[in-house]
Design an enzyme around this catalytic site. Structure first.
Site, short mmCIF file in Angstrom:
data_model
loop_
_atom_site.label_atom_id
_atom_site.label_comp_id
_atom_site.label_asym_id
_atom_site.label_seq_id
_atom_site.Cartn_x
_atom_site.Cartn_y
_atom_site.Cartn_z
N ARG A 146 36.34 46.55 36.28
CA ARG A 146 37.34 45.57 35.88
C ARG A 146 38.63 46.34 35.59
O ARG A 146 38.60 47.47 35.12
CB ARG A 146 36.90 44.81 34.64
CG ARG A 146 35.60 44.01 34.83
CD ARG A 146 35.20 43.31 33.54
NE ARG A 146 33.98 42.54 33.70
CZ ARG A 146 32.75 43.02 33.47
NH1 ARG A 146 32.61 44.26 33.01
NH2 ARG A 146 31.68 42.27 33.65
N LYS A 170 32.14 44.47 28.91
CA LYS A 170 32.20 43.29 28.04
C LYS A 170 31.12 43.36 26.97
O LYS A 170 29.99 43.76 27.23
CB LYS A 170 32.01 42.02 28.87
CG LYS A 170 33.23 41.66 29.72
CD LYS A 170 33.05 40.33 30.39
CE LYS A 170 34.29 39.91 31.15
NZ LYS A 170 34.12 38.58 31.81
N HIS A 244 41.58 42.63 40.95
CA HIS A 244 40.32 41.89 41.03
C HIS A 244 39.88 41.71 42.48
O HIS A 244 38.67 41.69 42.76
CB HIS A 244 40.46 40.53 40.34
CG HIS A 244 39.16 40.00 39.82
ND1 HIS A 244 38.44 40.63 38.82
CD2 HIS A 244 38.41 38.92 40.18
CE1 HIS A 244 37.33 39.95 38.58
NE2 HIS A 244 37.29 38.92 39.39
N ARG A 247 38.06 44.74 43.35
CA ARG A 247 36.71 44.71 42.76
C ARG A 247 35.79 43.87 43.65
O ARG A 247 34.64 44.25 43.91
CB ARG A 247 36.80 44.11 41.35
CG ARG A 247 35.45 43.89 40.64
CD ARG A 247 35.73 43.51 39.19
NE ARG A 247 34.66 42.78 38.54
CZ ARG A 247 33.65 43.36 37.89
NH1 ARG A 247 33.56 44.67 37.85
NH2 ARG A 247 32.73 42.62 37.30
N HIS A 270 27.64 42.64 35.58
CA HIS A 270 27.37 41.21 35.46
C HIS A 270 26.14 40.99 34.58
O HIS A 270 25.10 41.61 34.80
CB HIS A 270 27.10 40.60 36.84
CG HIS A 270 28.34 40.43 37.67
ND1 HIS A 270 28.31 40.22 39.04
CD2 HIS A 270 29.65 40.43 37.33
CE1 HIS A 270 29.53 40.11 39.50
NE2 HIS A 270 30.37 40.24 38.48
N TYR A 279 28.26 37.19 46.43
CA TYR A 279 28.59 38.11 47.52
C TYR A 279 27.64 37.97 48.70
O TYR A 279 27.99 38.35 49.82
CB TYR A 279 28.63 39.55 47.00
CG TYR A 279 29.70 39.73 45.96
CD1 TYR A 279 31.05 39.72 46.32
CD2 TYR A 279 29.39 39.85 44.61
CE1 TYR A 279 32.05 39.84 45.36
CE2 TYR A 279 30.38 39.97 43.65
CZ TYR A 279 31.70 39.96 44.03
OH TYR A 279 32.68 40.07 43.08
#
Length: 313
Positions: A146, A170, A244, A247, A270, A279
């Site tokens: 990120r 995160k 992004h 990414r 994730h 994806y």
């Protein structure tokens, strides 16, 4: 009602390591929901599936995007499951509520050739700025970080001999991300030039990408601007290029070359494999387009269709 909300948010921080931004988003969504319940005279611990369905219907009537409604419902699901788990309610009020259809778009990403053009443009930039841009791009495309993770990398990342990074993502969760030989080389080449970006009178910085900004490191906004300038230099549409998007390119290219989806999930950080599965849809779309354009039967049918479309004199 706020006491239930506050207890839920405290649990999210203590047990799940939710970030401040996540907590703020949950608080806003729950306050909006509670205002709806208050207006109809229902307390949170008395709300049922019909109340929640009516709330969602109200969002739709107001023209709220389906993605926003789905996000709010996700917050309500976790909140009501918490109330049920704590014995505050006798059941999960969201159990019978269907999720809004989001029609989630496929992520935008660059082709491998377009990424190569961006990298070539970065290498053409002279001096310390070029070394930094090349390092940023090589790292971003090699790791799928990120942008907030990229610009706050510690200086120690360039001093490690191991071919991987330890990234704090995160919720403060750490993950290992492998480095490509090209990204390792770019870091080694750039590191001696870091001092060029330090503020006057400052000897060093804890960041790999220091700057004179208030944060002390390269900002996301500045890096985004530099990417768009590189896009122009490489003949790409600047609107298509962002951190992004790179990414997404990292993940899409890995999946296209046969990478295991669980591995890609771990590298991206994730929490849910469902987020990474988007994806595979990108890959499926590419395969369908390839068959439509290259398969001999598809070409023959296209030629027949064009022939049928011609008027006879």
């Amino acid at each position: 009602m706020s006491r239930f909300r506050d207890a839920f948010l405290e649990m999210m921080v203590a047990e799940r390591g939710a970030s401040k931004n996540t907590i703020d988003a949950y608080r806003r969504d729950l306050e909006h929901y509670e205002a709806f319940l208050t207006h109809r005279g229902v307390s949170v611990d008395r709300a049922d599936g019909a109340d929640i369905s009516d709330y969602l219907a109200g969002l739709e009537a107001e023209g709220v995007k389906s993605t926003t409604a789905a996000r709010r419902l996700s917050a309500l699901r976790q909140f009501h499951r918490f109330l049920f788990a704590e014995g505050i309610t006798g059941s999960d009020a969201t159990a019978s509520v269907d999720s809004p259809r989001t029609g989630r778009p496929l992520p935008k990403y660059l082709s491998e050739e377009e990424v190569d053009r961006l990298l070539a443009a970065a290498r053409d930039v002279e001096g310390a700025e070029g070394l930094r841009l090349t390092c940023l791009l090589e790292l971003l495309y090699a790791t799928g970080l990120r942008v907030s993770e990229l610009v706050t990398l510690p200086a120690s990342a360039a001093r490690r001999e191991e071919p991987f990074l330890t990234v704090r993502g995160k919720g403060g969760k750490e993950r290992l991300v492998p480095l490509s030989p090209a990204s390792q080389t770019a870091m080694r080449d750039y590191f001696p030039a870091r001092h060029s970006f330090l503020s006057a009178g400052v000897d060093d910085s804890p960041f790999l990408f220091p700057s004179r900004s208030e944060e002390g490191h390269l900002t996301r906004q500045r890096f985004g601007q530099q990417l768009k300038a590189l896009a122009l230099e490489s003949g790409l549409d600047p609107a298509k290029v962002s951190p992004h998007v790179l990414r997404h390119a990292f993940a899409a290219h890995l999946v296209a070359h046969g990478a295991d989806l669980r591995t890609v999930q771990q590298m991206l950080g994730h929490a849910d494999i469902a987020t990474t599965q988007i994806y595979t849809h990108v890959l499926n779309e590419r395969m369908a387009k390839l068959v439509a354009e290259k398969h001999p039967l598809a070409k023959r049918r296209l030629g027949q269709a064009r022939g049928m479309g011609k008027r006879s004199d």
